[in-house]
Design a protein around this motif. Sequence first.
Motif, PDB file in Angstrom:
ATOM      1  N   ALA A  12      38.569  46.258  41.034  1.00 28.99           N
ATOM      2  CA  ALA A  12      39.230  45.308  40.106  1.00 28.99           C
ATOM      3  C   ALA A  12      40.711  45.222  40.633  1.00 28.99           C
ATOM      4  O   ALA A  12      41.389  43.934  40.550  1.00 28.99           O
ATOM      5  N   THR A  15      41.002  42.778  43.745  1.00 28.99           N
ATOM      6  CA  THR A  15      40.419  41.489  43.394  1.00 28.99           C
ATOM      7  C   THR A  15      41.577  40.979  42.452  1.00 28.99           C
ATOM      8  O   THR A  15      42.041  39.650  42.954  1.00 28.99           O
ATOM      9  N   GLU A  16      42.076  41.470  41.743  1.00 26.65           N
ATOM     10  CA  GLU A  16      43.224  40.982  40.861  1.00 26.65           C
ATOM     11  C   GLU A  16      44.582  40.660  41.723  1.00 26.65           C
ATOM     12  O   GLU A  16      45.129  39.778  41.342  1.00 26.65           O
ATOM     13  N   THR A  17      44.668  41.718  42.574  1.00 26.59           N
ATOM     14  CA  THR A  17      45.677  41.413  43.677  1.00 26.59           C
ATOM     15  C   THR A  17      45.776  40.354  44.441  1.00 26.59           C
ATOM     16  O   THR A  17      46.820  39.648  44.467  1.00 26.59           O
ATOM     17  N   LYS A  19      44.433  37.780  43.485  1.00 26.50           N
ATOM     18  CA  LYS A  19      44.817  36.392  42.503  1.00 26.50           C
ATOM     19  C   LYS A  19      46.269  36.431  42.411  1.00 26.50           C
ATOM     20  O   LYS A  19      46.893  35.379  42.422  1.00 26.50           O
ATOM     21  N   TRP A  20      46.698  37.735  42.371  1.00 21.75           N
ATOM     22  CA  TRP A  20      48.116  37.585  41.928  1.00 21.75           C
ATOM     23  C   TRP A  20      48.799  37.160  43.131  1.00 21.75           C
ATOM     24  O   TRP A  20      49.938  36.530  42.890  1.00 21.75           O
ATOM     25  N   GLN A  33      52.627  42.267  36.808  1.00 28.37           N
ATOM     26  CA  GLN A  33      51.122  42.224  36.759  1.00 28.37           C
ATOM     27  C   GLN A  33      50.437  43.219  37.839  1.00 28.37           C
ATOM     28  O   GLN A  33      49.487  43.666  37.322  1.00 28.37           O
ATOM     29  N   LEU A  37      48.339  46.805  36.763  1.00 24.73           N
ATOM     30  CA  LEU A  37      47.022  47.063  37.229  1.00 24.73           C
ATOM     31  C   LEU A  37      47.011  48.431  37.543  1.00 24.73           C
ATOM     32  O   LEU A  37      46.034  49.350  37.647  1.00 24.73           O
TER      33      LEU A  37
END
Length: 115
Positions: A12, A15-17, A19-20, A33, A37
């Motif tokens: 997660a 994946t979010e990084t 997107k970030w 952000q 996380l």
Amino acid sequence: MKDAEVMTRVIAILTETRKWVADDAEGDASDDQALDLVGALVNELVSTSFEVPGDASPQDVAAAIGGAMSSPLFKAFAGFAAAFHLLAAEHDQHNPEVTSADVLRDLALRVSSEE
């Protein structure tokens, strides 16, 4: 936290990084952000209480905290390493001209030139 849960959190974060970083390129991201996380994972992994005898020396307190934190942090680092290995193996299988080792070497050179 079980190993599978750690790996799920690591995936997660990765994946979010990603997107970030894309949001950051557009000017829509904040450092908070990414820190949120990673902070959430650390908070879930590391106990917030440690048992230390009342007459413990500062060295004993440091040892108790270090001992309580080392195993969970090792799990997190191992999770990131395992996720990277799987991603790198998949990348190398489909793009043998530019290996994951090539990408890492290029990254190391770019980072060292920024210092």
